[in-house]
Design a protein around this motif. Sequence first.
Motif, mmCIF file in Angstrom:
data_model
loop_
_atom_site.group_PDB
_atom_site.id
_atom_site.type_symbol
_atom_site.label_atom_id
_atom_site.label_comp_id
_atom_site.label_asym_id
_atom_site.label_seq_id
_atom_site.Cartn_x
_atom_site.Cartn_y
_atom_site.Cartn_z
ATOM 1 N N ASP A 61 55.040 55.835 45.732
ATOM 2 C CA ASP A 61 54.705 54.575 45.082
ATOM 3 C C ASP A 61 55.886 53.621 45.176
ATOM 4 O O ASP A 61 57.046 54.054 45.133
ATOM 5 N N ILE A 62 55.580 52.341 45.315
ATOM 6 C CA ILE A 62 56.601 51.294 45.386
ATOM 7 C C ILE A 62 56.210 50.200 44.400
ATOM 8 O O ILE A 62 55.070 49.741 44.399
ATOM 9 N N LEU A 80 61.146 53.044 43.805
ATOM 10 C CA LEU A 80 60.430 53.981 44.672
ATOM 11 C C LEU A 80 60.230 55.296 43.944
ATOM 12 O O LEU A 80 61.182 55.834 43.378
ATOM 13 N N SER A 81 59.032 55.830 43.979
ATOM 14 C CA SER A 81 58.761 57.189 43.520
ATOM 15 C C SER A 81 58.488 58.005 44.768
ATOM 16 O O SER A 81 57.738 57.565 45.647
ATOM 17 N N PRO A 88 64.011 61.681 43.176
ATOM 18 C CA PRO A 88 62.575 61.444 43.038
ATOM 19 C C PRO A 88 62.231 60.004 42.652
ATOM 20 O O PRO A 88 61.159 59.519 42.963
ATOM 21 N N VAL A 89 63.162 59.320 41.980
ATOM 22 C CA VAL A 89 62.980 57.910 41.641
ATOM 23 C C VAL A 89 64.238 57.172 42.070
ATOM 24 O O VAL A 89 65.341 57.547 41.703
ATOM 25 N N LEU A 90 64.053 56.140 42.869
ATOM 26 C CA LEU A 90 65.178 55.332 43.333
ATOM 27 C C LEU A 90 64.937 53.896 42.920
ATOM 28 O O LEU A 90 63.878 53.336 43.206
ATOM 29 N N ILE A 104 58.096 44.951 53.679
ATOM 30 C CA ILE A 104 58.541 45.629 54.904
ATOM 31 C C ILE A 104 58.629 47.130 54.660
ATOM 32 O O ILE A 104 58.184 47.940 55.481
ATOM 33 N N LEU A 105 59.178 47.509 53.515
ATOM 34 C CA LEU A 105 59.292 48.927 53.154
ATOM 35 C C LEU A 105 57.911 49.567 53.059
ATOM 36 O O LEU A 105 57.670 50.656 53.596
ATOM 37 N N SER A 106 56.989 48.894 52.416
ATOM 38 C CA SER A 106 55.632 49.412 52.261
ATOM 39 C C SER A 106 54.954 49.606 53.625
ATOM 40 O O SER A 106 54.309 50.635 53.870
#
Length: 165
Positions: A61-62, A80-81, A88-90, A104-106
Amino acid sequence: MSDFKESSASGRLITQERKRLSFFGLPFTFTKYLLTEKKLIVYSGFFTTTEEEILLYRVLDISRKRNLFQKMFGLGTITLSSQDKSMPVLEIKNVKNSNDFKNILSEQVECEKKRMNVRAGEFMGVCTHDHHDHGPDLDYDHDCDFDNDGIPDHSPDFHDGYNAE
């Protein structure tokens, strides 16, 4: 980017961003985010540099949020998950053009999941706590919610081979 060496293992560099101070959005921090075709790499630190990476196909997930100061200075925080054990979470804090970076990341996450033939259902059945750390004295009273529906799927009566007699 002096720390990043482009290689086939990391894939081609797509974009990079740097953590900024929330005041005026100045890039006076020592945290850099590099997005490649396969990974998100985080470099942090000045005297001692730490390198962390998340494989994109493991991202679940984002999300993006912006407080008042971030809006004033064109910044945002992306969360981010992932299924990554070490991170695990950033939280990618105070990045400029956060909406573009998130999009872009997605897109890269989806491309990498397609390339690796990973579907969302393949993450079902993954228990979020680590059985291996408990050794032979594993406590099966801790229930696992494999499908994240809030109902434990792992009953204390079920033994999955870690404590087989």
